[in-house]
Scaffold this motif. Structure first.
Motif, short mmCIF file in Angstrom:
data_model
loop_
_atom_site.label_atom_id
_atom_site.label_comp_id
_atom_site.label_asym_id
_atom_site.label_seq_id
_atom_site.Cartn_x
_atom_site.Cartn_y
_atom_site.Cartn_z
N ALA A 116 0.00 8.93 2.26
CA ALA A 116 1.73 8.65 2.13
C ALA A 116 1.54 7.58 0.99
O ALA A 116 2.47 7.58 0.23
N ARG A 117 0.88 6.31 1.36
CA ARG A 117 1.00 5.23 0.40
C ARG A 117 -0.29 4.34 0.73
O ARG A 117 -0.95 4.79 1.74
N GLY A 118 -0.49 3.38 0.01
CA GLY A 118 -1.74 2.37 -0.13
C GLY A 118 -0.94 1.21 0.80
O GLY A 118 -0.52 1.17 1.62
N GLY A 119 -1.73 0.14 0.03
CA GLY A 119 -1.09 -1.06 0.55
C GLY A 119 -2.21 -1.98 1.10
O GLY A 119 -3.25 -2.45 0.65
N LYS A 120 -2.43 -2.19 2.61
CA LYS A 120 -3.39 -2.94 3.24
C LYS A 120 -3.79 -2.06 4.64
O LYS A 120 -2.79 -1.46 5.17
N GLY A 121 -4.87 -2.38 5.06
CA GLY A 121 -5.03 -1.75 6.32
C GLY A 121 -6.12 -0.57 6.47
O GLY A 121 -6.64 -0.46 7.73
N THR A 122 -6.36 0.14 5.44
CA THR A 122 -7.27 1.24 5.73
C THR A 122 -8.66 0.72 6.12
O THR A 122 -9.25 1.38 6.95
N TYR A 123 -9.11 -0.48 5.74
CA TYR A 123 -10.26 -1.14 5.92
C TYR A 123 -10.35 -1.43 7.31
O TYR A 123 -11.71 -1.62 7.85
N ARG A 124 -9.46 -1.53 8.09
CA ARG A 124 -9.55 -1.96 9.60
C ARG A 124 -10.06 -0.65 10.37
O ARG A 124 -10.42 -0.87 11.55
N ILE A 125 -9.71 0.62 9.76
CA ILE A 125 -9.98 1.67 10.72
C ILE A 125 -11.18 2.72 10.23
O ILE A 125 -11.27 3.86 10.97
N VAL A 126 -11.90 2.21 9.20
CA VAL A 126 -12.87 3.28 8.59
C VAL A 126 -13.96 3.65 9.72
O VAL A 126 -14.64 4.56 9.38
N ASP A 127 -14.21 2.57 10.42
CA ASP A 127 -15.35 2.63 11.52
C ASP A 127 -14.93 3.75 12.52
O ASP A 127 -15.84 4.08 13.32
N ASP A 128 -13.64 4.06 12.51
CA ASP A 128 -13.34 4.59 13.84
C ASP A 128 -13.08 6.28 13.46
O ASP A 128 -12.32 7.12 14.10
N LEU A 129 -13.43 6.96 12.01
CA LEU A 129 -13.18 8.19 11.80
C LEU A 129 -14.00 9.28 12.35
O LEU A 129 -15.45 9.22 12.43
#
Length: 346
Positions: A116-129
């Motif tokens: 939906a958009r970017g911003g901040k925070g994707t880096y916090r969840i990449v290990d949980d995919l």
């Protein structure tokens, strides 16, 4: 620039890398076969598409425009459960954002996932995919900026070909008709994508002549830098695409490229394709910077790699961005000023 023309071709990112001695002997050329890209089926009318928010939350108006755009193509658009959640500046807690992504990956009826958009925070969840779900049932993932963390993680863990593309919006100044059509073609056809150098871009005069062929990887310079030493996949044999939007100034670009070089993350890249570096237009007029602008920093850091560099691609954080496949084979030619990339879907 007084440098000899180089032609670099061969495999992209290798599953196993030569050691430092091998690298010195072959000049950074990777002799391993191409790693296969995991490419999803192209979308067809009637397919379901899930909009999720791995980083910051969109407005309801933005999300509604995204649904409207996708519906206009005959697709069935839906929103992830936590798209409108807010936890600080994030679209909900980490477990909820990761949960929305994994729910989309695991649902056999969902045929594409769009941020939906970017911003901040994707880096916090990449290990949980749940990348195992994508191996079983690949589907294209679309986004850019902070979503680069997602693209890098999915390539590293399951070789998924993705799309560096705009967030789904209709009638938005950022995503005009041409940009929306490029996204539609990238999702619903198997046509290759060709980008042409734009002389008006700030990076247009950054060039090391030559041609290169390899799997295209990259996106946001800041995201790539952040993943160094954590989740950054090998760039050996790849064409590296870089784009950036100004934060603190020229030094941030210098630091990022220097970190990538010192960590040897750029060892063995076959070429560098430069997109937009926005917000640096007046730096050359600042007497405290010694007359340097963004082109000077990029030229200073990248020519030492000894590979072709193509600047001036109109792709990044600017208006009407194209959609660029990542994780598929690309050819870059500085003489024609073109980057051509195979489709991310089949």
């Amino acid at each position: 620039m007084g440098r000899p023309t180089r032609s670099v071709s061969g495999p992209a990112v290798a599953e196993s890398e030569p050691d430092a001695g091998d690298h010195a002997q072959n000049g950074g050329m990777d002799d391993h076969p191409d790693p296969p890209s995991l490419r999803a089926p192209r979308l067809r009318p009637g397919d379901r598409v899930r909009i999720v928010a791995p980083a910051c939350p969109p407005s309801r108006e933005e999300a509604n425009r995204g649904v409207e755009l996708l519906t206009s193509w005959g697709l069935r658009a839906e929103l992830g459960e936590h798209v409108f959640d807010q936890w600080g500046y994030l679209a909900g807690r980490d477990e909820d954002r990761a949960g929305d992504l994994n729910a989309a990956f695991r649902d056999p009826g969902v045929r594409a996932v769009i941020a939906a958009r970017g911003g901040k925070g994707t880096y916090r969840i990449v290990d949980d995919l749940d990348t195992a779900a994508l191996r079983r049932d690949p589907k294209p993932v679309v986004g850019f900026s902070d979503i680069t963390h997602l693209h890098l993680a999915l390539w590293a863990r399951c070789r998924l070909a993705a799309l560096h593309g705009p967030f789904a919006k209709r009638g938005d100044p950022f995503t005009g008709r041409a940009s929306a059509e490029a996204l539609r073609r990238a999702l619903m056809t198997t046509d290759p994508v060709t980008l042409h150098r734009d002389p008006s871009e700030a990076t247009a005069d950054v060039s090391v002549p030559g041609t290169a062929t390899g799997v295209l990887m990259g996106g946001s310079l800041e995201a790539i830098r952040t993943e160094t030493g954590a989740g950054l996949p090998s760039l050996r044999g790849a064409i590296l695409f870089l784009e950036h939007r100004r934060g603190t100034g020229l030094g941030e670009v210098d630091r990022a490229l220097t970190q990538l070089t010192r960590s040897r993350a750029l060892d063995g890249v076959r070429g560098v394709a430069l997109g937009q570096f926005l917000g640096f237009e007046h730096d050359a007029d600042d007497p405290t910077l010694g007359g340097w602008g963004i082109g000077d920093v990029l030229r200073d850091r990248l020519t030492a790699l000894g590979v072709p560099v193509l600047g001036g691609l109109p792709a990044g954080h600017g208006n009407n961005p194209p959609t660029i496949p990542l994780g598929t084979r690309a050819t870059m030619d500085t003489a024609t000023g073109t980057l051509t990339v195979l489709s991310a879907v089949v």
